[in-house]
Scaffold this motif. Structure first.
Motif, PDB file in Angstrom:
ATOM      1  N   LEU A   1       0.812  -1.230   0.000  1.00 32.12           N
ATOM      2  CA  LEU A   1       0.000   0.000   0.000  1.00 32.12           C
ATOM      3  C   LEU A   1       0.839   1.271   0.000  1.00 32.12           C
ATOM      4  CD1 LEU A   1      -2.858  -0.999   2.517  1.00 32.12           C
ATOM      5  CD2 LEU A   1      -2.768  -1.313   0.039  1.00 32.12           C
ATOM      6  N   ALA A   2       2.107   1.145  -0.406  1.00 32.99           N
ATOM      7  CA  ALA A   2       2.971   2.325  -0.526  1.00 32.99           C
ATOM      8  C   ALA A   2       2.766   2.912  -1.936  1.00 32.99           C
ATOM      9  CB  ALA A   2       4.413   1.946  -0.259  1.00 32.99           C
ATOM     10  N   TYR A   3       1.593   3.526  -2.140  1.00 33.70           N
ATOM     11  CA  TYR A   3       1.223   4.007  -3.473  1.00 33.70           C
ATOM     12  C   TYR A   3       1.990   5.273  -3.857  1.00 33.70           C
ATOM     13  CZ  TYR A   3      -2.890   0.954  -2.910  1.00 33.70           C
ATOM     14  OH  TYR A   3      -3.726  -0.121  -2.706  1.00 33.70           O
ATOM     15  N   LEU A   4       2.226   5.374  -5.147  1.00 34.44           N
ATOM     16  CA  LEU A   4       2.716   6.658  -5.683  1.00 34.44           C
ATOM     17  C   LEU A   4       1.623   7.709  -5.519  1.00 34.44           C
ATOM     18  CD1 LEU A   4       4.553   8.512  -7.517  1.00 34.44           C
ATOM     19  CD2 LEU A   4       3.329   7.494  -9.456  1.00 34.44           C
ATOM     20  N   LEU A   5       0.382   7.379  -5.922  1.00 33.64           N
ATOM     21  CA  LEU A   5      -0.764   8.280  -5.848  1.00 33.64           C
ATOM     22  C   LEU A   5      -1.819   7.583  -4.999  1.00 33.64           C
ATOM     23  CD1 LEU A   5      -0.851   9.250  -9.665  1.00 33.64           C
ATOM     24  CD2 LEU A   5       0.268  10.504  -7.799  1.00 33.64           C
ATOM     25  N   HIS A   6      -1.891   7.961  -3.733  1.00 27.32           N
ATOM     26  CA  HIS A   6      -2.743   7.251  -2.770  1.00 27.32           C
ATOM     27  C   HIS A   6      -4.219   7.370  -3.101  1.00 27.32           C
ATOM     28  CE1 HIS A   6      -4.688   6.286   1.086  1.00 27.32           C
ATOM     29  NE2 HIS A   6      -3.624   5.473   1.272  1.00 27.32           N
ATOM     30  N   ASN A   7      -4.663   8.542  -3.625  1.00 26.09           N
ATOM     31  CA  ASN A   7      -6.100   8.745  -3.881  1.00 26.09           C
ATOM     32  C   ASN A   7      -6.632   7.826  -4.985  1.00 26.09           C
ATOM     33  OD1 ASN A   7      -6.007  10.734  -1.947  1.00 26.09           O
ATOM     34  ND2 ASN A   7      -5.997  12.449  -3.427  1.00 26.09           N
ATOM     35  N   SER A   8      -5.772   7.365  -5.867  1.00 30.22           N
ATOM     36  CA  SER A   8      -6.216   6.503  -6.974  1.00 30.22           C
ATOM     37  C   SER A   8      -5.650   5.090  -6.892  1.00 30.22           C
ATOM     38  CB  SER A   8      -5.805   7.125  -8.316  1.00 30.22           C
ATOM     39  OG  SER A   8      -4.395   7.264  -8.385  1.00 30.22           O
TER      40      SER A   8
END
Length: 460
Positions: A331-338
């Motif tokens: 869950l270490a997203y580049l873009l957390h909202n998407s």
């Protein structure tokens, strides 16, 4: 022989002699009359020919006289009068000769009465011959006179009239449709000049200061605002991506990839997209997030659970490219909202890949070679991924939104490798902005916002 018999014989001989003399006189007169008739015929032929020749000669003179008199009618009347006068004189001469012929015929008939004793048979033959000659000559004379009168009545051509006045100009016609724009001309390059002398090397300058955001990028490539937003349709899913081919100009198809799936819906046009009429394409691998793109006939997407992106041809071939030192799990997203680990983008300079570094969690950008499907360069923006809500690339510049996706708060010139001082409003805060992608083909921003797909016009 008795005296009486002799007297009878002498009387008979005298009568025979007188008859012979009378017959001889008649033959001489007949020859004279025949000669006169032949002369009359020759005269008539001469008169006829002279009239025709004179008529032919006089017509051009009459026409020239008409032209010389500038349209007057006097020369025509003079010419007609002279010809009529000559015709009358000729008719008089012919009448006179006809009278003489009649007198001679009358005289001849009187002498024939004196010499009736020659015999009834001879007299009948002579009278028949003279009547036939009379009718023949009368008919001939009448025909000749009719011919002359016909020639004298031939109308002459009229003179040319004066030219008329020029008419007025007509009403101008309707303007035609404008022609197509021509190609823009090119000025030929001038001759190459001779190289100048090499200058002396200067002294080294003082060390520079730490770089700061600047606006020395080409002004035309900086976005001033996003205008004319419009909704295209409403989607059932909150997370997803809708795409057009960013390179092929005539391709109006639309592809839709909802979050975490292995199929892509293909729509033939905006109309079929709005009516939800589509085909399903299996891309062979599960994809994750909302950062995919279609470029030059191929779909680029992130293979779920790996550090690879896929290059999917419509021929169903599949190639993968592994990206080292990239965050792609936990869950270490580049873009957390998407919920996106890898964001693919295409602009006027080609194909790009945005990801987060596993070393310092800053935003990285890699430029890709489409032919070899490899990375040509890495660019570290030093901007932390935790401050980013979404991102897109347009005209060589990276734009990053805040965590609420309401404003663009960071911009980076990828071609010069330095930040750009640029901020502008994007949308009202609230809800989920799942997707934000730029298309160089139509210079529109494609958005998936709270289940609605929208278009914005990019104003540079």
């Amino acid at each position: 022989m008795t005296l009486t018999q002799r007297l009878v014989l002498y009387g008979t001989c005298a009568v025979a002699l007188m008859n012979s003399v009378g017959l001889l006189v008649l033959l001489v007169q007949q020859n004279q009359q025949q000669g006169r008739l032949e002369r009359t015929e020759a005269r008539l032929t001469e008169v006829e020919q002279s009239s025709v020749v004179e008529f032919i000669q006089e017509v051009p003179r009459g026409a020239a006289g008409l032209r010389a008199s500038a349209g007057g009618e006097q020369p025509q009347y003079q010419y007609q009068y002279s010809r009529n006068k000559r015709s009358e004189e000729m008719e008089k001469e012919l009448k006179q000769e006809m009278q003489e012929i009649h007198l001679e015929e009358g005289k001849e008939f009187s002498e024939q009465e004196v010499s009736q004793e020659v015999g009834e048979e001879t007299e009948k033959k002579m009278k028949h011959k003279h009547r036939h000659s009379q009718r023949y000559h009368k008919t001939q004379v009448q025909d000749d006179m009719m011919m002359m009168m016909t020639y004298s009545m031939v109308p002459l051509p009229g003179a040319d009239g004066m030219p008329g006045q020029n008419g007025t100009d007509g009403i101008p016609g309707v303007n035609g449709t404008p022609g197509a724009d021509g190609k823009r001309g090119k000025r030929p390059p001038g001759e190459k000049g001779e190289p100048g002398e090499k200058g002396a090397r200067g002294e080294p300058g003082p060390p520079g200061e730490t770089s700061q955001p600047s606006n020395d990028v080409i002004i035309e490539c900086l976005i001033k605002s996003l205008i004319n937003p419009r909704n295209v349709t409403k989607m059932e899913s909150t997370f997803g991506t809708w795409m057009k081919d960013t390179a092929q100009l005539n391709d109006e198809r639309i592809w839709v990839a909802e979050h975490f799936s292995r199929v892509v819906k293909e729509y033939q046009s905006i109309a079929s997209f709005q009516s939800n009429t589509s085909d399903v394409v299996d891309v062979r691998k599960f994809y994750q997030g909302c950062g995919h793109t279609v470029h030059n006939g191929s779909l680029y997407y992130h293979i779920a659970g790996t550090s690879s992106i896929a290059f999917h041809f419509h021929t169903k071939s599949l190639r993968t490219l592994s990206i080292d030192h990239a965050l792609h799990h936990n869950l270490a997203y580049l873009l957390h909202n998407s919920k996106t680990y890898f964001k693919l983008a295409a602009d006027e300079n080609g194909l790009w890949l945005i990801f987060a570094s596993s070393m310092d969690e800053s935003i990285m950008v890699a430029q890709l070679d489409q032919k070899t499907f490899s990375v040509t360069s890495y660019i570290n923006t030093t901007y932390p991924r935790t401050k980013a809500g979404n991102a897109f690339i347009a005209c060589g510049v990276l734009y990053v939104t805040d965590t609420k996706d309401s404003r663009v708060t960071f911009a980076f010139d990828l071609l010069k490798g330095k930040p750009v001082n640029m901020t502008f409003d994007l949308r009202s805060p609230g809800g989920v902005l799942a997707m934000l992608s730029y298309s160089p083909k139509d210079r529109h921003l494609y958005v998936w916002d709270q289940g609605y797909v929208r278009l914005y016009v990019v104003h540079f």
